[in-house]
Scaffold this motif. Structure first.
Motif, mmCIF file in Angstrom:
data_model
loop_
_atom_site.group_PDB
_atom_site.id
_atom_site.type_symbol
_atom_site.label_atom_id
_atom_site.label_comp_id
_atom_site.label_asym_id
_atom_site.label_seq_id
_atom_site.Cartn_x
_atom_site.Cartn_y
_atom_site.Cartn_z
ATOM 1 N N GLY A 1 115.387 88.450 -12.117
ATOM 2 C CA GLY A 1 115.218 90.306 -11.977
ATOM 3 C C GLY A 1 114.848 90.038 -10.362
ATOM 4 N N LEU A 2 113.822 91.736 -10.948
ATOM 5 C CA LEU A 2 112.780 92.306 -9.566
ATOM 6 C C LEU A 2 111.603 91.592 -10.014
ATOM 7 C CD1 LEU A 2 113.610 96.178 -9.790
ATOM 8 C CD2 LEU A 2 114.122 94.294 -8.338
ATOM 9 N N HIS A 3 110.946 90.733 -8.915
ATOM 10 C CA HIS A 3 109.582 90.523 -8.905
ATOM 11 C C HIS A 3 108.664 90.156 -7.717
ATOM 12 C CE1 HIS A 3 110.652 87.366 -5.526
ATOM 13 N NE2 HIS A 3 112.804 86.841 -6.605
ATOM 14 N N PRO A 4 107.228 90.296 -7.844
ATOM 15 C CA PRO A 4 106.600 89.949 -6.765
ATOM 16 C C PRO A 4 106.499 89.488 -5.480
ATOM 17 C CG PRO A 4 105.495 89.322 -8.345
ATOM 18 C CD PRO A 4 106.850 89.723 -9.229
ATOM 19 N N GLY A 5 107.373 88.939 -5.621
ATOM 20 C CA GLY A 5 108.351 87.592 -3.938
ATOM 21 C C GLY A 5 108.600 88.168 -3.035
ATOM 22 N N GLN A 6 108.870 89.564 -3.794
ATOM 23 C CA GLN A 6 110.357 90.021 -3.162
ATOM 24 C C GLN A 6 109.575 90.600 -1.418
ATOM 25 O OE1 GLN A 6 113.620 90.896 -6.452
ATOM 26 N NE2 GLN A 6 111.959 92.687 -5.701
ATOM 27 N N ALA A 7 108.220 90.676 -1.721
ATOM 28 C CA ALA A 7 107.759 91.340 -0.759
ATOM 29 C C ALA A 7 107.845 90.801 0.542
ATOM 30 C CB ALA A 7 106.421 91.432 -1.073
ATOM 31 N N THR B 1 98.668 84.888 -7.049
ATOM 32 C CA THR B 1 98.755 85.754 -8.071
ATOM 33 C C THR B 1 100.175 85.381 -7.693
ATOM 34 O OG1 THR B 1 96.468 87.152 -8.217
ATOM 35 C CG2 THR B 1 98.654 87.980 -8.950
ATOM 36 N N VAL B 2 101.011 85.898 -6.518
ATOM 37 C CA VAL B 2 102.280 85.423 -6.137
ATOM 38 C C VAL B 2 102.786 84.687 -6.694
ATOM 39 C CG1 VAL B 2 104.842 86.038 -4.972
ATOM 40 C CG2 VAL B 2 102.215 87.448 -4.797
ATOM 41 N N ASP C 1 101.876 82.178 -8.247
ATOM 42 C CA ASP C 1 102.206 81.783 -10.048
ATOM 43 C C ASP C 1 102.579 82.883 -10.897
ATOM 44 O OD1 ASP C 1 99.859 80.145 -9.758
ATOM 45 O OD2 ASP C 1 98.439 81.505 -10.636
ATOM 46 N N THR C 2 103.125 83.755 -11.001
ATOM 47 C CA THR C 2 104.706 84.750 -10.788
ATOM 48 C C THR C 2 106.169 83.885 -10.334
ATOM 49 O OG1 THR C 2 102.957 86.535 -10.903
ATOM 50 C CG2 THR C 2 105.515 86.624 -11.049
ATOM 51 N N VAL C 3 105.842 83.939 -9.070
ATOM 52 C CA VAL C 3 107.158 82.828 -8.774
ATOM 53 C C VAL C 3 107.904 82.136 -9.620
ATOM 54 C CG1 VAL C 3 107.713 84.548 -6.933
ATOM 55 C CG2 VAL C 3 106.473 82.337 -6.777
ATOM 56 N N ARG C 4 106.533 81.010 -9.075
ATOM 57 C CA ARG C 4 106.886 79.137 -10.072
ATOM 58 C C ARG C 4 107.039 79.620 -11.437
ATOM 59 N NH1 ARG C 4 108.159 76.046 -12.158
ATOM 60 N NH2 ARG C 4 107.075 74.087 -11.617
ATOM 61 N N SER C 5 106.284 80.632 -12.172
ATOM 62 C CA SER C 5 106.962 80.297 -13.307
ATOM 63 C C SER C 5 108.553 80.983 -14.344
ATOM 64 C CB SER C 5 106.008 81.576 -14.463
ATOM 65 O OG SER C 5 105.892 82.860 -13.969
ATOM 66 N N VAL C 6 108.727 82.059 -12.688
ATOM 67 C CA VAL C 6 110.439 82.340 -13.543
ATOM 68 C C VAL C 6 111.141 81.404 -12.632
ATOM 69 C CG1 VAL C 6 109.530 84.079 -13.931
ATOM 70 C CG2 VAL C 6 109.986 84.041 -11.656
ATOM 71 N N SER C 7 110.907 80.546 -11.993
ATOM 72 C CA SER C 7 112.237 78.992 -11.455
ATOM 73 C C SER C 7 112.228 78.890 -12.367
ATOM 74 C CB SER C 7 111.037 78.443 -10.241
ATOM 75 O OG SER C 7 110.884 79.554 -9.354
ATOM 76 N N LEU C 8 113.069 77.527 -11.206
ATOM 77 C CA LEU C 8 113.722 76.486 -12.575
ATOM 78 C C LEU C 8 112.971 75.891 -12.322
ATOM 79 C CD1 LEU C 8 117.971 77.100 -11.627
ATOM 80 C CD2 LEU C 8 116.326 77.215 -13.907
#
Length: 248
Positions: free
Chosen positions: A182-188, A222-223, A225-232
């Motif tokens: 879904g949506l995540h901060p990496g989309q910036a 910060t970004v 850690d977020t994108v890494r945590s929701v990745s496969l």
């Protein structure tokens, strides 16, 4: 073949093994320096030239002819020497992981089109400078699934095969961020965090006009850690790339 380097090695009585021993690199790395387009890292170039009794500019004249855009050169220097790179991409595959065909397609589709040949050569040199080191850096990539789906099948199939091959190397970790996240901060936007040999951290941000280097990497972490945590995870990413279920 770089005949100037080959001749200088023979004249000075060096083989790839003996030259590598003096410089402190793997013999395979030293052997590549006699190949066309393979240039030693900045910290090795002057030492090699000194041992061979030649001027570095005579051995590797292209080293002084930078092909990448002027605004990108400071980052290319950081990347070349980094001990670690953490790279997030949302729209295309990271430059260090691109095949020549994919890289050309990307370059010719944007504002760098007019000098695509020169920039493609520079990109391949960047890849060599990172992957051909005696001690390659730790490379961690997070790639949005959308980037894997963008491009014709005839272009993407060999690119994905290449990506799988790199992802299986010990020092390379590739993680796909699935659409279901879904949506995540990496989309910036995409970014890179480099760790220098001195242990400092430097960030790089890309945009439509140019890129910029920043020493304020806390927001990027910060970004990341977020994108890494929701990745496969790494193994699931390789399985995902091999299955490529979105391709007919």
């Amino acid at each position: 073949m770089n005949h100037a380097v080959k001749a200088a090695m023979a004249e000075a009585g060096y083989t790839a093994d003996s030259l590598a021993a003096r410089i402190g690199v793997d013999p395979k790395t030293a052997a590549r320096w006699a190949s066309h387009g393979r240039i030693p890292q900045t910290r090795h170039r002057a030492r090699v030239a000194e041992l061979l009794g030649k001027d570095a500019a005579d051995l590797w004249p292209d080293a002084l002819k930078r092909k990448e855009p002027a605004w990108f050169r400071p980052w290319a220097d950081i990347e070349r020497e980094a001990s670690g790179l953490r790279w997030y991409e949302s729209a295309v595959l990271p430059g260090l992981l691109q095949t020549p065909a994919y890289a050309r397609a990307v370059l010719t589709s944007g504002p760098l089109n007019e000098n695509a040949d020169a920039y493609l050569e520079a990109r391949l040199r960047r890849q060599s400078a990172v992957f051909d080191r005696a001690r390659p850096p730790l490379l961690v990539f997070v790639i949005d699934e959308a980037a894997l789906r963008r491009g014709p099948a005839e272009l993407m199939r060999p690119q994905l095969d290449h990506l799988i091959d790199l992802a299986q190397r010990q020092h390379v970790m590739v993680h796909v961020l699935p659409l279901r996240a879904g949506l995540h901060p990496g989309q910036a936007g995409p970014f890179i965090i480099a760790t220098t040999p001195d242990g400092e951290e430097v960030g790089y941000l890309d945009d439509q006009a140019a890129g910029r280097i920043t020493n304020d990497v806390a927001p990027l972490w910060t970004v990341w850690d977020t994108v890494r945590s929701v990745s496969l995870p790494r193994d699931q990413t390789i399985d995902f790339l091999e299955a490529r279920s979105w391709m007919s």
